[in-house]
Enzyme design. Structure first.
Site, short mmCIF file in Angstrom:
data_model
loop_
_atom_site.label_atom_id
_atom_site.label_comp_id
_atom_site.label_asym_id
_atom_site.label_seq_id
_atom_site.Cartn_x
_atom_site.Cartn_y
_atom_site.Cartn_z
N SER A 141 0.86 -1.19 0.00
CA SER A 141 0.00 0.00 0.00
C SER A 141 0.89 1.23 0.00
O SER A 141 1.99 1.22 0.56
CB SER A 141 -0.89 0.01 1.24
OG SER A 141 -1.51 1.28 1.38
N TYR A 154 -1.09 -1.27 10.13
CA TYR A 154 -1.37 -1.62 8.73
C TYR A 154 -0.13 -1.39 7.87
O TYR A 154 0.27 -2.27 7.09
CB TYR A 154 -2.53 -0.79 8.23
CG TYR A 154 -2.89 -1.03 6.78
CD1 TYR A 154 -3.55 -2.19 6.39
CD2 TYR A 154 -2.58 -0.08 5.81
CE1 TYR A 154 -3.89 -2.41 5.06
CE2 TYR A 154 -2.92 -0.29 4.48
CZ TYR A 154 -3.56 -1.45 4.11
OH TYR A 154 -3.90 -1.66 2.80
#
Length: 245
Positions: A141, A154
Site C-alpha cells: 500500500s 497496517y
C-alpha cells in the site's frame, strides 16, 4: 488464443472490490481464474458466473489465507482442477486504523495474521508450486510511504510484504518466476467510499491527477505484471497511486 491461454491464476480476496476487478481483468486476458474468498460464497459465485458468461473460465475456492493448511488446500484444488498454477495474486487483506497508544492486541494480531502471514502463506506455496514463467504479485500500500497517523500497524504489515517480495525474487533465481508487489493509493472501492466525504475529498486532492484510483486501474497494473509485457519486471514495488507520493 491469447498468450495467457491455459494459464491459471489464483487471486486471493477476489470476491469484491479490487480483487474482483483483478479476477475479471485476468479472465478477460485469457487466464483461468481461481476466485478465493474467506466468508460468504455468494459474491464469489456471482463473480464466477459473470466471468463465465463473458466467455472466461473461473472457479471459486474458500480459504482463510491466515491458515496455512487452508492455503495449501486451495493450491491443491487449483492443481487438481486445471493441472497447473501460473500466477498468484496475494490481494486479500484488511485495514484497521488506530494510534499506537490506543491499539488493542486483537487489532494488531488480526492484521498481522491476514496481511502479513496470509501473504507469507501464499508466497510459500507459490514458491513451491508455480511453473517456470510464473508470476507472484502481492499487495502492499502507498501508506508505507505516506506514514500517516493511525496507520502504523497496517503500514508495518505492508512494509513486511515489500521486504518478502524483494527477498523471494532473489530466492527464486533460475526458476524464471517474477515476484513483485503493487502498492495502490486511495481507490474508489465500496469500502473506501464509506469514509466521510471530507476524507474522500482530501485524499482525492492529494494526487496530482486529482482523482481517486479505480479498481480497474489497479487491475490493469496487475495484468501488466502477470502478462507477457511484465516479464522483465522483478523484485519491484509498483506504486499505482496517481503520484500521491
Amino acid at each position: 488464443m491469447s498468450e495467457n491461454g491455459n494459464k491459471v491464476a489464483i487471486v486471493t480476496g477476489a470476491s469484491r472490490g479490487i480483487g474482483a476487478a483483478i479476477a475479471e481483468r485476468l479472465a478477460a486476458d485469457g487466464f483461468t481464474v481461481v476466485i478465493n474468498y474467506a466468508g460468504s460464497v455468494g459474491p464469489a459465485e456471482a463473480l464466477a458466473a459473470r466471468i463465465e458468461k463473458a466467455g472466461g473460465r473461473a472457479i471459486t475456492a474458500q480459504a482463510d489465507v491466515s491458515d496455512p493448511a487452508a492455503v495449501a488446500r486451495m493450491f491443491d484444488a487449483a492443481k487438481a482442477a486445471f493441472g497447473r498454477i501460473d500466477v498468484l495474486v496475494n490481494n486479500a487483506g484488511i485495514m484497521q486504523l488506530s494510534p499506537i497508544a490506543e491499539a488493542g492486541d486483537e487489532l494488531f494480531d488480526r492484521q498481522v495474521a491476514i496481511n502479513l502471514k496470509g501473504v507469507f502463506n501464499g508466497l510459500r506455496e507459490a514458491a513451491r508450486r508455480l511453473r517456470s514463467g510464473g508470476r507472484i504479485i502481492s499487495f502492499s500500500s502507498s501508506v508505507v510511504g505516506l506514514l500517516q497517523p493511525g496507520y502504523a500497524v497496517y503500514a508495518a504489515t505492508k512494509a513486511g510484504v515489500e521486504a518478502m517480495t524483494h527477498v523471494l525474487s532473489k530466492e527464486l533465481r533460475g526458476r524464471n518466476i517474477t515476484v513483485n508487489a503493487v502498492a495502490p493509493g486511495p481507490t474508489a472501492t465500496e469500502l473506501f467510499l464509506q469514509n466521510p466525504q471530507e476524507v474522500i475529498d482530501r485524499l482525492t486532492k492529494l494526487t496530482p491527477l486529482e482523482r481517486l484510483g479505480q479498481p480497474q486501474d489497479i487491475a490493469a497494473t496487475v495484468a501488466f505484471l502477470a502478462g507477457p509485457d511484465g516479464g522483465w519486471i522483478n523484485g519491484q514495488v509498483l506504486r499505482a497511486n496517481g503520484g500521491i507520493i
